[in-house]
Design a protein around this motif. Sequence first.
Motif, PDB file in Angstrom:
ATOM      1  N   CYS A   1       0.845  -1.198   0.000  1.00  0.00           N
ATOM      2  CA  CYS A   1       0.000   0.000   0.000  1.00  0.00           C
ATOM      3  C   CYS A   1       0.881   1.249   0.000  1.00  0.00           C
ATOM      4  O   CYS A   1       1.853   1.332   0.766  1.00  0.00           O
ATOM      5  CB  CYS A   1      -0.899   0.047   1.238  1.00  0.00           C
ATOM      6  N   ALA A   2       0.527   2.208  -0.839  1.00  0.00           N
ATOM      7  CA  ALA A   2       1.246   3.482  -0.857  1.00  0.00           C
ATOM      8  C   ALA A   2       0.961   4.252   0.424  1.00  0.00           C
ATOM      9  O   ALA A   2      -0.179   4.294   0.900  1.00  0.00           O
ATOM     10  CB  ALA A   2       0.823   4.300  -2.068  1.00  0.00           C
ATOM     11  N   VAL A   3       2.024   4.880   0.966  1.00  0.00           N
ATOM     12  CA  VAL A   3       1.873   5.659   2.203  1.00  0.00           C
ATOM     13  C   VAL A   3       2.456   7.053   1.966  1.00  0.00           C
ATOM     14  O   VAL A   3       3.580   7.359   2.378  1.00  0.00           O
ATOM     15  CB  VAL A   3       2.580   4.965   3.386  1.00  0.00           C
ATOM     16  N   PRO A   4       1.683   7.921   1.291  1.00  0.00           N
ATOM     17  CA  PRO A   4       2.208   9.261   0.980  1.00  0.00           C
ATOM     18  C   PRO A   4       1.967  10.292   2.079  1.00  0.00           C
ATOM     19  O   PRO A   4       2.556  11.370   2.043  1.00  0.00           O
ATOM     20  CB  PRO A   4       1.423   9.636  -0.283  1.00  0.00           C
ATOM     21  N   THR A   5       1.098   9.974   3.041  1.00  0.00           N
ATOM     22  CA  THR A   5       0.728  10.942   4.072  1.00  0.00           C
ATOM     23  C   THR A   5       0.671  10.268   5.436  1.00  0.00           C
ATOM     24  O   THR A   5       0.572   9.043   5.544  1.00  0.00           O
ATOM     25  CB  THR A   5      -0.661  11.551   3.784  1.00  0.00           C
ATOM     26  N   MET A   6       0.690  11.092   6.473  1.00  0.00           N
ATOM     27  CA  MET A   6       0.575  10.557   7.825  1.00  0.00           C
ATOM     28  C   MET A   6      -0.802   9.936   8.038  1.00  0.00           C
ATOM     29  O   MET A   6      -0.937   8.930   8.755  1.00  0.00           O
ATOM     30  CB  MET A   6       0.828  11.665   8.843  1.00  0.00           C
ATOM     31  N   GLU A   7      -1.826  10.494   7.412  1.00  0.00           N
ATOM     32  CA  GLU A   7      -3.165   9.916   7.508  1.00  0.00           C
ATOM     33  C   GLU A   7      -3.179   8.495   6.944  1.00  0.00           C
ATOM     34  O   GLU A   7      -3.805   7.588   7.506  1.00  0.00           O
ATOM     35  CB  GLU A   7      -4.176  10.783   6.751  1.00  0.00           C
ATOM     36  N   ALA A   8      -2.466   8.297   5.823  1.00  0.00           N
ATOM     37  CA  ALA A   8      -2.385   6.960   5.225  1.00  0.00           C
ATOM     38  C   ALA A   8      -1.645   6.005   6.156  1.00  0.00           C
ATOM     39  O   ALA A   8      -2.043   4.842   6.321  1.00  0.00           O
ATOM     40  CB  ALA A   8      -1.685   7.033   3.871  1.00  0.00           C
ATOM     41  N   ALA A   9      -0.556   6.477   6.761  1.00  0.00           N
ATOM     42  CA  ALA A   9       0.221   5.632   7.674  1.00  0.00           C
ATOM     43  C   ALA A   9      -0.634   5.179   8.853  1.00  0.00           C
ATOM     44  O   ALA A   9      -0.583   4.016   9.271  1.00  0.00           O
ATOM     45  CB  ALA A   9       1.454   6.384   8.162  1.00  0.00           C
ATOM     46  N   LYS A  10      -1.443   6.082   9.385  1.00  0.00           N
ATOM     47  CA  LYS A  10      -2.301   5.736  10.517  1.00  0.00           C
ATOM     48  C   LYS A  10      -3.464   4.841  10.088  1.00  0.00           C
ATOM     49  O   LYS A  10      -3.913   3.987  10.857  1.00  0.00           O
ATOM     50  CB  LYS A  10      -2.821   7.011  11.183  1.00  0.00           C
ATOM     51  N   ALA A  11      -3.933   5.009   8.860  1.00  0.00           N
ATOM     52  CA  ALA A  11      -5.042   4.191   8.358  1.00  0.00           C
ATOM     53  C   ALA A  11      -4.652   2.723   8.267  1.00  0.00           C
ATOM     54  O   ALA A  11      -5.517   1.838   8.334  1.00  0.00           O
ATOM     55  CB  ALA A  11      -5.485   4.698   6.983  1.00  0.00           C
ATOM     56  N   LEU A  12      -3.368   2.453   8.128  1.00  0.00           N
ATOM     57  CA  LEU A  12      -2.910   1.061   8.018  1.00  0.00           C
ATOM     58  C   LEU A  12      -3.296   0.230   9.233  1.00  0.00           C
ATOM     59  O   LEU A  12      -3.482  -0.981   9.128  1.00  0.00           O
ATOM     60  CB  LEU A  12      -1.394   1.027   7.810  1.00  0.00           C
ATOM     61  N   ALA A  13      -3.422   0.861  10.384  1.00  0.00           N
ATOM     62  CA  ALA A  13      -3.804   0.122  11.598  1.00  0.00           C
ATOM     63  C   ALA A  13      -5.197  -0.476  11.443  1.00  0.00           C
ATOM     64  O   ALA A  13      -5.431  -1.648  11.773  1.00  0.00           O
ATOM     65  CB  ALA A  13      -3.743   1.042  12.814  1.00  0.00           C
ATOM     66  N   ASP A  14      -6.140   0.316  10.927  1.00  0.00           N
ATOM     67  CA  ASP A  14      -7.493  -0.197  10.705  1.00  0.00           C
ATOM     68  C   ASP A  14      -7.530  -1.197   9.565  1.00  0.00           C
ATOM     69  O   ASP A  14      -8.281  -2.182   9.606  1.00  0.00           O
ATOM     70  CB  ASP A  14      -8.446   0.963  10.409  1.00  0.00           C
ATOM     71  N   ILE A  15      -6.727  -0.950   8.545  1.00  0.00           N
ATOM     72  CA  ILE A  15      -6.681  -1.870   7.403  1.00  0.00           C
ATOM     73  C   ILE A  15      -6.188  -3.237   7.846  1.00  0.00           C
ATOM     74  O   ILE A  15      -6.766  -4.270   7.499  1.00  0.00           O
ATOM     75  CB  ILE A  15      -5.790  -1.279   6.291  1.00  0.00           C
ATOM     76  N   LYS A  16      -5.127  -3.256   8.635  1.00  0.00           N
ATOM     77  CA  LYS A  16      -4.539  -4.520   9.095  1.00  0.00           C
ATOM     78  C   LYS A  16      -5.542  -5.379   9.850  1.00  0.00           C
ATOM     79  O   LYS A  16      -5.517  -6.613   9.767  1.00  0.00           O
ATOM     80  CB  LYS A  16      -3.325  -4.245   9.983  1.00  0.00           C
ATOM     81  N   LYS A  17      -6.436  -4.749  10.593  1.00  0.00           N
ATOM     82  CA  LYS A  17      -7.410  -5.501  11.387  1.00  0.00           C
ATOM     83  C   LYS A  17      -8.449  -6.214  10.521  1.00  0.00           C
ATOM     84  O   LYS A  17      -9.111  -7.137  10.984  1.00  0.00           O
ATOM     85  CB  LYS A  17      -8.137  -4.549  12.346  1.00  0.00           C
ATOM     86  N   GLN A  18      -8.574  -5.796   9.262  1.00  0.00           N
ATOM     87  CA  GLN A  18      -9.670  -6.294   8.431  1.00  0.00           C
ATOM     88  C   GLN A  18      -9.217  -7.116   7.226  1.00  0.00           C
ATOM     89  O   GLN A  18     -10.035  -7.462   6.372  1.00  0.00           O
ATOM     90  CB  GLN A  18     -10.510  -5.105   7.936  1.00  0.00           C
TER      91      GLN A  18
END
Length: 355
Positions: free
Chosen positions: A54-71
Amino acid sequence: MRRKTRVLTVGNVKIGGDNPIVVQSMTNTKTENVAATVKQINELAALGCEVIRCAVPTMEAAKALADIKKQVTIPVIADIHFDYKLALEAIRSGVDALRLNPGNIGGRDRVEAVVKAAQERNLPIRIGVNGGSLPQDLLQKYGHPTPEALVEAAWRHIHILEEMHYKNIKISLKAHDVPLTIAAYRLLASQCDYPLHVGITEAGTVNSGIIKSAVGIGALLAEGIGDTIRVSLTGDPANEVKVAYEILKALNLRSYGPMLISCPTCGRTSINLEKVANEVEERLTGIKEPITVAVMGCVVNGPGEAREADVGLAGGKGEGLIFQKGQILRKVPENVLVEELFKEIDKILLERKNK
């Protein structure tokens, strides 16, 4: 013979050594959009994708990975460029690996911070060199992207990590030029035992990109070079996963889902073979069990030429044959050829399941 490499682990997937060559892809959703990204990852996983980036261009994207990983159920790699803080946040979010070049994220203290965080969680780092973004001094030294330039660029990043006693590394050397990419991987493969992620970058659309990827990735895999692959295509990443498995199956490196054998047609063909083959291919979608299915245009050579197929059909004038391992089972009317074929396919798969 497969090139011998050290083994690393991305989530629950082992890469390198004698482990199966791993199929990867990359999301094309905005990572910040958790719902869309999760949906796409799960769809790709259903097709057989084993690791996702997954591309991580922003801090919001980096933090979103936590929710993504759970699902999601497959390992997630965070793709980082330039900002070491994004790498640290992605690690805190629970990603399974990083794709970053340590020489591009700032001074030694920043690299050490990322390496320390990765070491604590045993996260591999993939170094990715791209022919389109080589350092200016290497372009001046070599004149243009060359295999030697790509490999020298890779070693610069490798040495940074090795100096920090970090060897949980995977490497890729990608270019859109197929001979350049092949030569670069051959050169690096002779110099190290790190696992290699193989692909042709910016390969193109489904039509042109499949050809370039099949030639480039296929040539390297045939030489035993490559531990993970991604077929980079413009558009729906589902196509990347499907093509990756077709390349692996063509080289007898992986068995996943059906393999379709279909003849090119000739003057003896009396049925609409293209229509039949497309219908069979469509109906095979979703089957994960390995099974070889043949669709042949005539009854003269069909069963014999496709005798290695588990099951198949051969068209005639208004009728056709259903055969199994080259042995004719029965003659059926043309309008029920596909239905009769799938009766045999279902029977074979059921027998295997009940064994």
